[in-house]
Scaffold this active site. Sequence first.
Site, PDB file in Angstrom:
ATOM      1  N   LYS A   1      39.351  34.176  26.985  1.00 51.63           N
ATOM      2  CA  LYS A   1      38.784  33.482  28.146  1.00 51.63           C
ATOM      3  C   LYS A   1      37.394  32.939  27.809  1.00 51.63           C
ATOM      4  O   LYS A   1      37.049  31.824  28.176  1.00 51.63           O
ATOM      5  CB  LYS A   1      38.680  34.447  29.340  1.00 51.63           C
TER       6      LYS A   1
ATOM      7  N   SER B   1      36.352  35.819  33.822  1.00 44.82           N
ATOM      8  CA  SER B   1      36.181  37.241  34.064  1.00 44.82           C
ATOM      9  C   SER B   1      34.946  37.768  33.333  1.00 44.82           C
ATOM     10  O   SER B   1      34.662  37.350  32.206  1.00 44.82           O
ATOM     11  CB  SER B   1      37.428  37.953  33.546  1.00 44.82           C
TER      12      SER B   1
HETATM   13  P1  NAP Z   1      46.546  35.638  39.469  1.00 46.75           P
HETATM   14  O1  NAP Z   1      46.965  36.068  40.844  1.00 46.75           O
HETATM   15  O2  NAP Z   1      46.930  36.512  38.321  1.00 46.75           O
HETATM   16  O3  NAP Z   1      47.070  34.151  39.237  1.00 46.75           O
HETATM   17  C1  NAP Z   1      47.280  33.584  37.966  1.00 46.75           C
HETATM   18  C2  NAP Z   1      47.875  32.209  38.178  1.00 46.75           C
HETATM   19  O4  NAP Z   1      48.091  31.583  36.910  1.00 46.75           O
HETATM   20  C3  NAP Z   1      49.238  32.228  38.898  1.00 46.75           C
HETATM   21  O5  NAP Z   1      49.284  31.184  39.837  1.00 46.75           O
HETATM   22  C4  NAP Z   1      50.212  31.956  37.755  1.00 46.75           C
HETATM   23  O6  NAP Z   1      51.411  31.339  38.183  1.00 46.75           O
HETATM   24  C5  NAP Z   1      49.368  30.986  36.953  1.00 46.75           C
HETATM   25  N1  NAP Z   1      49.900  30.820  35.590  1.00 46.75           N
HETATM   26  C6  NAP Z   1      49.991  31.763  34.611  1.00 46.75           C
HETATM   27  N2  NAP Z   1      50.546  31.232  33.508  1.00 46.75           N
HETATM   28  C7  NAP Z   1      50.812  29.928  33.804  1.00 46.75           C
HETATM   29  C8  NAP Z   1      51.399  28.872  33.081  1.00 46.75           C
HETATM   30  N3  NAP Z   1      51.816  29.037  31.815  1.00 46.75           N
HETATM   31  N4  NAP Z   1      51.516  27.650  33.677  1.00 46.75           N
HETATM   32  C9  NAP Z   1      51.105  27.468  34.970  1.00 46.75           C
HETATM   33  N5  NAP Z   1      50.532  28.439  35.704  1.00 46.75           N
HETATM   34  C10 NAP Z   1      50.402  29.659  35.135  1.00 46.75           C
HETATM   35  O7  NAP Z   1      44.963  35.407  39.484  1.00 46.75           O
HETATM   36  P2  NAP Z   1      43.840  36.293  40.175  1.00 46.75           P
HETATM   37  O8  NAP Z   1      44.142  37.754  40.025  1.00 46.75           O
HETATM   38  O9  NAP Z   1      43.548  35.739  41.521  1.00 46.75           O
HETATM   39  O10 NAP Z   1      42.611  36.015  39.182  1.00 46.75           O
HETATM   40  C11 NAP Z   1      41.936  34.766  39.159  1.00 46.75           C
HETATM   41  C12 NAP Z   1      41.081  34.694  37.898  1.00 46.75           C
HETATM   42  O11 NAP Z   1      40.081  35.716  37.941  1.00 46.75           O
HETATM   43  C13 NAP Z   1      41.857  34.923  36.603  1.00 46.75           C
HETATM   44  O12 NAP Z   1      41.307  34.127  35.576  1.00 46.75           O
HETATM   45  C14 NAP Z   1      41.593  36.394  36.314  1.00 46.75           C
HETATM   46  O13 NAP Z   1      41.748  36.721  34.952  1.00 46.75           O
HETATM   47  C15 NAP Z   1      40.152  36.488  36.738  1.00 46.75           C
HETATM   48  N6  NAP Z   1      39.684  37.846  37.025  1.00 46.75           N
HETATM   49  C16 NAP Z   1      40.532  38.841  37.444  1.00 46.75           C
HETATM   50  C17 NAP Z   1      40.025  40.102  37.732  1.00 46.75           C
HETATM   51  C18 NAP Z   1      40.898  41.198  38.301  1.00 46.75           C
HETATM   52  O14 NAP Z   1      40.341  42.231  38.706  1.00 46.75           O
HETATM   53  N7  NAP Z   1      42.197  41.015  38.348  1.00 46.75           N
HETATM   54  C19 NAP Z   1      38.674  40.376  37.544  1.00 46.75           C
HETATM   55  C20 NAP Z   1      37.827  39.342  37.151  1.00 46.75           C
HETATM   56  C21 NAP Z   1      38.336  38.071  36.908  1.00 46.75           C
HETATM   57  P3  NAP Z   1      52.605  32.197  38.879  1.00 46.75           P
HETATM   58  O15 NAP Z   1      52.141  32.408  40.303  1.00 46.75           O
HETATM   59  O16 NAP Z   1      53.768  31.303  38.757  1.00 46.75           O
HETATM   60  O17 NAP Z   1      52.723  33.476  38.091  1.00 46.75           O
END
Ligand code: NAP
Length: 255
Positions: A151, A129
């Site tokens: 991160k 991020s």
């Molecule tokens: P997300 O939907 O929040 O997915 C997170 C994934 O991590 C899920 O599959 C979750 O599993 C898995 N996870 C979490 N803890 C775990 C554990 N202990 N063991 C195994 N798996 C685990 O992700 P996203 O929103 O698409 O984001 C993708 C990336 O971009 C992340 O790094 C996020 O921080 C980053 N990002 C996000 C934003 C934003 O606006 N949200 C902005 C910039 C960057 P479950 O499905 O079982 O929960």
Amino acid sequence: MKKVLVTGATGRTGLLVVNKLRQYPREFKVVGLARNEDKVKEIWASTDDFYFGNIKDKTTIEKAISGCDALVILTSAVPQIKGTPAPGARPEFYFADGESPEEIDYYGQKNQIDAAKSAGINHVVLVGSMGGTEETNPLNRVGNGKILIWKRKAEQYLIDSGINYTIIRAGGLLNEPGGKRELLVGKNDELLKNPPDGIRPSIPRADVAELVVRALQIDEAKNKAMDTISRPPSENGENVKIDFVKLFEQTTAGL
Ligand code: NAP
């Protein structure tokens, strides 16, 4: 044929990466790591080519990564809302026990990078991020988790591991169609501090997933770290032509 492990495969970007990689069956064999079997069944109906477990448990990762050539890290700590906010009040967040950014985004990613190194993985693509240079970024206050700081520490750990890496630090993620926007590349959160033409520093998850796939295909993506956001979509709704080699050439090694 490259065998690729995608972790966080049930996440909103992770599932797009799995689906996109599966569109190239002669180029990629895709395996996923997830902790929730029901979610996998809900998304793909089948659990074929999936391993189940928590990234806090190294042995799960070791089983899943064995025989792979590349790893895509798409796991992330996920903040939970505390109760229902009063009308007009801002929601408060917390991280569940054992699920803090330190445990998931640092130690959980470290486990994956260590397993990749032991397994002789050739390339790790890590989605992170933007905002990690800003200690006072509001996201660091969410659940008091300092998520962007952890991160970024994990990104440095990957760079120091000596494995080929591509680090893609996205701006705010949007659930919108991919391929409709020009993508911009930067470093050190410059695109966050001064986005060109005052655009919102955001990018569709589908475009991030496309960047992950291209990073696995294009040599110029290796040993590079980049911030990325997108311009607003074209008004005619047509796809934008992107030269991904040039895009990866715009960025450099190191954080
Ligand atoms: P997300 O939907 O929040 O997915 C997170 C994934 O991590 C899920 O599959 C979750 O599993 C898995 N996870 C979490 N803890 C775990 C554990 N202990 N063991 C195994 N798996 C685990 O992700 P996203 O929103 O698409 O984001 C993708 C990336 O971009 C992340 O790094 C996020 O921080 C980053 N990002 C996000 C934003 C934003 O606006 N949200 C902005 C910039 C960057 P479950 O499905 O079982 O929960």
